[in-house]
Design a protein around this motif. Structure first.
Motif, PDB file in Angstrom:
ATOM      1  N   LEU A 499       0.821  -1.210   0.000  1.00  0.00           N
ATOM      2  CA  LEU A 499       0.000   0.000   0.000  1.00  0.00           C
ATOM      3  C   LEU A 499       0.859   1.265   0.000  1.00  0.00           C
ATOM      4  N   LYS A 500       2.032   1.152   0.618  1.00  0.00           N
ATOM      5  CA  LYS A 500       2.942   2.299   0.612  1.00  0.00           C
ATOM      6  C   LYS A 500       3.394   2.612  -0.815  1.00  0.00           C
ATOM      7  N   LEU A 501       3.656   1.569  -1.608  1.00  0.00           N
ATOM      8  CA  LEU A 501       4.041   1.783  -3.002  1.00  0.00           C
ATOM      9  C   LEU A 501       2.911   2.480  -3.769  1.00  0.00           C
ATOM     10  N   ILE A 502       1.683   1.972  -3.616  1.00  0.00           N
ATOM     11  CA  ILE A 502       0.544   2.568  -4.312  1.00  0.00           C
ATOM     12  C   ILE A 502       0.346   4.012  -3.875  1.00  0.00           C
ATOM     13  N   LYS A 503       0.425   4.252  -2.584  1.00  0.00           N
ATOM     14  CA  LYS A 503       0.245   5.594  -2.027  1.00  0.00           C
ATOM     15  C   LYS A 503       1.251   6.576  -2.628  1.00  0.00           C
ATOM     16  N   LYS A 504       2.513   6.163  -2.695  1.00  0.00           N
ATOM     17  CA  LYS A 504       3.549   7.079  -3.166  1.00  0.00           C
ATOM     18  C   LYS A 504       3.561   7.218  -4.689  1.00  0.00           C
ATOM     19  N   ARG A 505       3.125   6.179  -5.397  1.00  0.00           N
ATOM     20  CA  ARG A 505       2.963   6.334  -6.849  1.00  0.00           C
ATOM     21  C   ARG A 505       1.848   7.353  -7.130  1.00  0.00           C
ATOM     22  N   ALA A 506       0.772   7.273  -6.337  1.00  0.00           N
ATOM     23  CA  ALA A 506      -0.354   8.178  -6.546  1.00  0.00           C
ATOM     24  C   ALA A 506       0.013   9.626  -6.240  1.00  0.00           C
ATOM     25  N   SER A 507       0.827   9.824  -5.229  1.00  0.00           N
ATOM     26  CA  SER A 507       1.211  11.191  -4.848  1.00  0.00           C
ATOM     27  C   SER A 507       2.276  11.775  -5.758  1.00  0.00           C
ATOM     28  N   GLU A 509       5.411  10.905  -5.423  1.00  0.00           N
ATOM     29  CA  GLU A 509       6.687  10.770  -4.723  1.00  0.00           C
ATOM     30  C   GLU A 509       7.532   9.671  -5.344  1.00  0.00           C
ATOM     31  N   LEU A 510       6.895   8.588  -5.782  1.00  0.00           N
ATOM     32  CA  LEU A 510       7.574   7.545  -6.540  1.00  0.00           C
ATOM     33  C   LEU A 510       7.116   7.597  -7.995  1.00  0.00           C
ATOM     34  N   MET A 511       7.998   7.227  -8.889  1.00  0.00           N
ATOM     35  CA  MET A 511       7.700   7.270 -10.316  1.00  0.00           C
ATOM     36  C   MET A 511       6.901   6.046 -10.741  1.00  0.00           C
ATOM     37  N   THR A 512       6.068   6.213 -11.753  1.00  0.00           N
ATOM     38  CA  THR A 512       5.551   5.043 -12.463  1.00  0.00           C
ATOM     39  C   THR A 512       6.691   4.482 -13.309  1.00  0.00           C
ATOM     40  N   ALA A 513       6.535   3.249 -13.757  1.00  0.00           N
ATOM     41  CA  ALA A 513       7.554   2.657 -14.633  1.00  0.00           C
ATOM     42  C   ALA A 513       7.712   3.483 -15.901  1.00  0.00           C
ATOM     43  N   ALA A 514       6.611   4.015 -16.428  1.00  0.00           N
ATOM     44  CA  ALA A 514       6.684   4.814 -17.653  1.00  0.00           C
ATOM     45  C   ALA A 514       7.520   6.072 -17.446  1.00  0.00           C
ATOM     46  N   ARG A 515       7.275   6.745 -16.342  1.00  0.00           N
ATOM     47  CA  ARG A 515       8.041   7.971 -16.068  1.00  0.00           C
ATOM     48  C   ARG A 515       9.509   7.657 -15.822  1.00  0.00           C
ATOM     49  N   TRP A 516       9.754   6.561 -15.103  1.00  0.00           N
ATOM     50  CA  TRP A 516      11.143   6.185 -14.851  1.00  0.00           C
ATOM     51  C   TRP A 516      11.876   5.878 -16.157  1.00  0.00           C
ATOM     52  N   MET A 517      11.226   5.144 -17.060  1.00  0.00           N
ATOM     53  CA  MET A 517      11.850   4.820 -18.340  1.00  0.00           C
ATOM     54  C   MET A 517      12.116   6.074 -19.165  1.00  0.00           C
ATOM     55  N   ARG A 518      11.185   7.006 -19.159  1.00  0.00           N
ATOM     56  CA  ARG A 518      11.397   8.263 -19.892  1.00  0.00           C
ATOM     57  C   ARG A 518      12.623   9.002 -19.364  1.00  0.00           C
ATOM     58  N   CYS A 555      16.613   0.868  -6.795  1.00  0.00           N
ATOM     59  CA  CYS A 555      15.993   1.930  -7.583  1.00  0.00           C
ATOM     60  C   CYS A 555      14.947   2.623  -6.702  1.00  0.00           C
ATOM     61  N   PRO A 556      15.403   3.413  -5.726  1.00  0.00           N
ATOM     62  CA  PRO A 556      14.468   4.005  -4.762  1.00  0.00           C
ATOM     63  C   PRO A 556      13.474   4.972  -5.386  1.00  0.00           C
ATOM     64  N   GLU A 557      13.835   5.603  -6.510  1.00  0.00           N
ATOM     65  CA  GLU A 557      12.890   6.530  -7.150  1.00  0.00           C
ATOM     66  C   GLU A 557      11.698   5.798  -7.752  1.00  0.00           C
ATOM     67  N   LEU A 558      11.860   4.504  -8.018  1.00  0.00           N
ATOM     68  CA  LEU A 558      10.783   3.688  -8.559  1.00  0.00           C
ATOM     69  C   LEU A 558      10.098   2.864  -7.477  1.00  0.00           C
ATOM     70  N   LEU A 559      10.888   2.305  -6.549  1.00  0.00           N
ATOM     71  CA  LEU A 559      10.375   1.341  -5.580  1.00  0.00           C
ATOM     72  C   LEU A 559      10.282   1.862  -4.159  1.00  0.00           C
ATOM     73  N   GLY A 560      11.004   2.955  -3.862  1.00  0.00           N
ATOM     74  CA  GLY A 560      10.980   3.475  -2.509  1.00  0.00           C
ATOM     75  C   GLY A 560      11.721   2.580  -1.548  1.00  0.00           C
ATOM     76  N   ASN A 561      11.456   2.755  -0.267  1.00  0.00           N
ATOM     77  CA  ASN A 561      12.053   1.950   0.790  1.00  0.00           C
ATOM     78  C   ASN A 561      10.973   1.134   1.481  1.00  0.00           C
ATOM     79  N   LYS A 562      11.278  -0.098   1.764  1.00  0.00           N
ATOM     80  CA  LYS A 562      10.290  -0.987   2.372  1.00  0.00           C
ATOM     81  C   LYS A 562      10.254  -0.818   3.886  1.00  0.00           C
ATOM     82  N   VAL A 563       9.117  -1.188   4.458  1.00  0.00           N
ATOM     83  CA  VAL A 563       8.921  -1.143   5.906  1.00  0.00           C
ATOM     84  C   VAL A 563       9.127  -2.543   6.465  1.00  0.00           C
ATOM     85  N   LYS A 564       9.787  -2.648   7.589  1.00  0.00           N
ATOM     86  CA  LYS A 564       9.917  -3.957   8.237  1.00  0.00           C
ATOM     87  C   LYS A 564       9.556  -3.837   9.716  1.00  0.00           C
ATOM     88  N   TYR A 565       9.173  -4.954  10.296  1.00  0.00           N
ATOM     89  CA  TYR A 565       8.822  -4.996  11.709  1.00  0.00           C
ATOM     90  C   TYR A 565      10.004  -5.519  12.515  1.00  0.00           C
TER      91      TYR A 565
END
Length: 573
Positions: A499-507, A509-518, A555-565
């Motif tokens: 959900l963090k990936l979806i949230k940041k793609r929507a905002s 903050e993270l790139m879509t694959a299309a934007r990253w490739m461009r 590739c943090p601009e595409l995938l961000g950083n993951k959360v761990k417990y």
């Protein structure tokens, strides 16, 4: 996935002779299924995702990345991951072994760019390619707007040495021209199918998810390049739609009806044309072409108006493939003729009756997503949609807007950087049906007219993440749902990352694959800002994609950083 029957495929001329037979018996097969399981309830949620891949060969010495044509030979042992990005489909030498297009009438595609050897070896696909062209009466026409960089010729106009004149008539200035089914179906996708507890629940989910299709398509945008050029779209949808458009000139409204029965507004690969649930009926504002005889037959047999018109609309199409061994079937125990028509209506959503004599329930398939570079991303999009189905049913959410507005959203979703720049029609109050019963629609949703105050234009950030005083946001709703569920720590952590990936793609903050490739291409030292993706750039891009997919590079601009417990604490890494 479409119907993959085995046998001896028939030519278009022979298939056409059996078209009415297929339609007639396809309807009989549907009626047998409906009578057998139309009242079945209490099937449980099951879901499955389908991921399409390409097999790519890297030539590191010559810095080339080519499409391998050996997939059929290695499929049974293939355990490795594939890649999303196409290796310059349609450019000279894009396959290995290298094959040269032969644009002759006797071939399957007659393409100037796409050799028949690159078509999937299953007979369904070469037959589809040939029969679409023969039914249409000419090659398919795909024109994608070129991205105008500072050194891109203006106007951008292509000429084709081996053209017999058909390409020259079809190409548009400032567009990239393509002429074969493979340019569309050669783009990979991510699809997910859900089993509902009943036919009513399936119809409800079908309608609600249809409004989400353009939003998730823009969020998953991953297809900005075609035939070696940077284009001005980010998604594959319109390209596939044109690549399988078998409508004749009469059916497209270019000539008076003479040999055909209908004007047909869309390709058979497009957005849905009607809602199926009672609460969706008043939002059906698109002219629906139907086979009236089939509609009347279905109604006479007890099928309600909405489902009858849906099936009668699908069955205005001809079968595109038919196998000699599959002409005469047992309609009570087989459904190949129904699936023949059903599976070649490639729409954003697919309503799927159970197969005959199986324990499979009524299902819906969510089809607009672009496949991503990593398993993590693909999982994130699938889990997001799965969870969305749960909150739709649990909270009785209502996303319905006029279907014409969903079509407008589909057009916006394919544009360059739509996830950040686009505005989408979306319902303002999604909790209106809170008192609805599980399989039905609440009284507040019934009526004959729609209210333009029910929906407004929103950004994807607002739709996904919410905006105070405007819209609650889908991610906050999902989080609220999850808080009331008993989920183990590891599962909850995985879901949070998705959900963090979806949230940041929507905002943004993270790139879509299309934007990253461009951005990768724009910053490549060999790029001349002329919209051309050279062999060297293509190689570098796909090799980078491979490294990301294999977790060899970050590739943090595409995938961000993951959360761990860590115990009861959450940390970021």
């Amino acid at each position: 996935m479409g119907l993959l029957s085995q046998g001896s495929p028939l030519s278009w001329e022979k298939t056409q002779r059996h078209a009415e037979h297929v339609r007639k018996h396809g309807i009989l097969q549907f009626l047998h299924i409906y009578r057998a399981v139309g009242e079945r309830h209490k099937d449980v949620l099951k879901w499955g995702d389908e991921v399409e891949y390409m097999l790519v060969v890297f030539d590191h010495k010559n810095k080339r990345a080519q499409l391998s044509l050996t997939g059929g030979d290695v499929l049974h042992t293939l355990q490795e991951k594939g890649e999303r990005v196409n290796p310059k489909l349609g450019c000279p030498g894009f396959t290995i072994p290298e094959c040269v297009p032969t644009p002759v009438e006797t071939g399957a595609s007659k393409s100037l760019f796409f050799p028949d050897e690159a078509i999937n070896k299953h007979p369904r696909f070469s037959t589809l390619t040939r029969n679409i062209r023969h039914r249409r009466g000419e090659k398919v026409v795909i024109n994608v707007p070129i991205f105008k960089d500072k050194n891109t010729p203006s106007p951008f106009i292509e000429t084709f040495p081996n053209d017999d004149g058909e390409g020259a008539r079809a190409v548009k200035p400032d567009h990239v021209y393509m002429d074969a089914m493979g340019f569309g179906m050669g783009n990979c996708c991510l699809q997910v199918t859900f089993q509902a507890c009943s036919i009513s629940e399936a119809r409800y989910l079908y309608d609600q998810l249809a409004t989400i299709c353009p939003i998730v398509m823009a969020l998953s945008a991953a297809a900005p390049f075609y035939r070696g050029y940077m284009t001005d779209i980010d998604c594959r949808w319109g390209v596939i739609s044109a690549s399988v458009d078998d409508r004749t000139r009469e059916e497209r409204g270019l000539e008076p009806l003479k040999n055909n029965r209908y004007r047909i507004n869309k390709s058979r690969y497009d957005s849905i044309d009607s809602y199926l649930s009672e609460c969706g009926e008043k939002y059906n504002d698109i002219d629906l072409t139907i086979d009236k005889e089939i509609y009347e037959q279905l109604v006479k047999e007890g099928i309600d108006h909405l489902l009858a018109q849906h099936i009668a609309h699908l069955f205005i199409r001809d079968p595109l493939t038919l196998f000699e061994e599959k002409i005469h079937l047992d309609d009570e125990n087989e459904s190949d003729h129904f699936e023949n028509i059903q599976s070649t209506n490639w729409q954003t959503m697919r309503f799927k009756p159970p197969p005959p004599n199986s324990d499979i329930g009524w299902r819906v398939e969510f089809r607009p997503m672009e496949v991503q570079l990593t398993d993590f991303e693909n999982s994130a999009y699938v889990v997001f949609v799965v969870l969305l189905t749960r909150v739709i049913l649990s909270y009785k959410l209502d996303f319905l807007i006029p279907l014409s507005k969903v079509d407008e959203n589909m057009k916006v979703a394919q544009k360059r950087d739509a996830v950040r720049q686009g505005m989408f029609y979306f319902r303002k109050d999604i909790s209106k049906g809170g008192n609805a019963v599980v399989d039905g629609c609440g009284p507040a949703q019934n009526g004959t007219e729609t209210d333009s105050e029910e929906y407004t234009l929103m950004s994807i950030d607002t739709i996904i993440n919410g905006k105070e005083g405007v819209f609650p946001g889908l991610i906050p709703i999902l989080n609220s749902y999850l808080e009331n569920m008993e989920v183990d720590v590891d599962t909850r952590c995985s879901i949070l990352n998705y959900l963090k990936l979806i949230k940041k793609r929507a905002s943004g903050e993270l790139m879509t694959a299309a934007r990253w490739m461009r951005e990768f291409v724009a910053n490549h030292p060999a790029y001349k800002h002329d919209s051309v993706i050279t062999e060297e750039i293509n190689y570098s891009l796909i090799w980078k994609c491979y490294q990301i997919a294999e977790e060899q590079v970050e590739c943090p601009e595409l995938l961000g950083n993951k959360v761990k417990y860590s115990g009861n604490k959450t940390s970021t890494f």
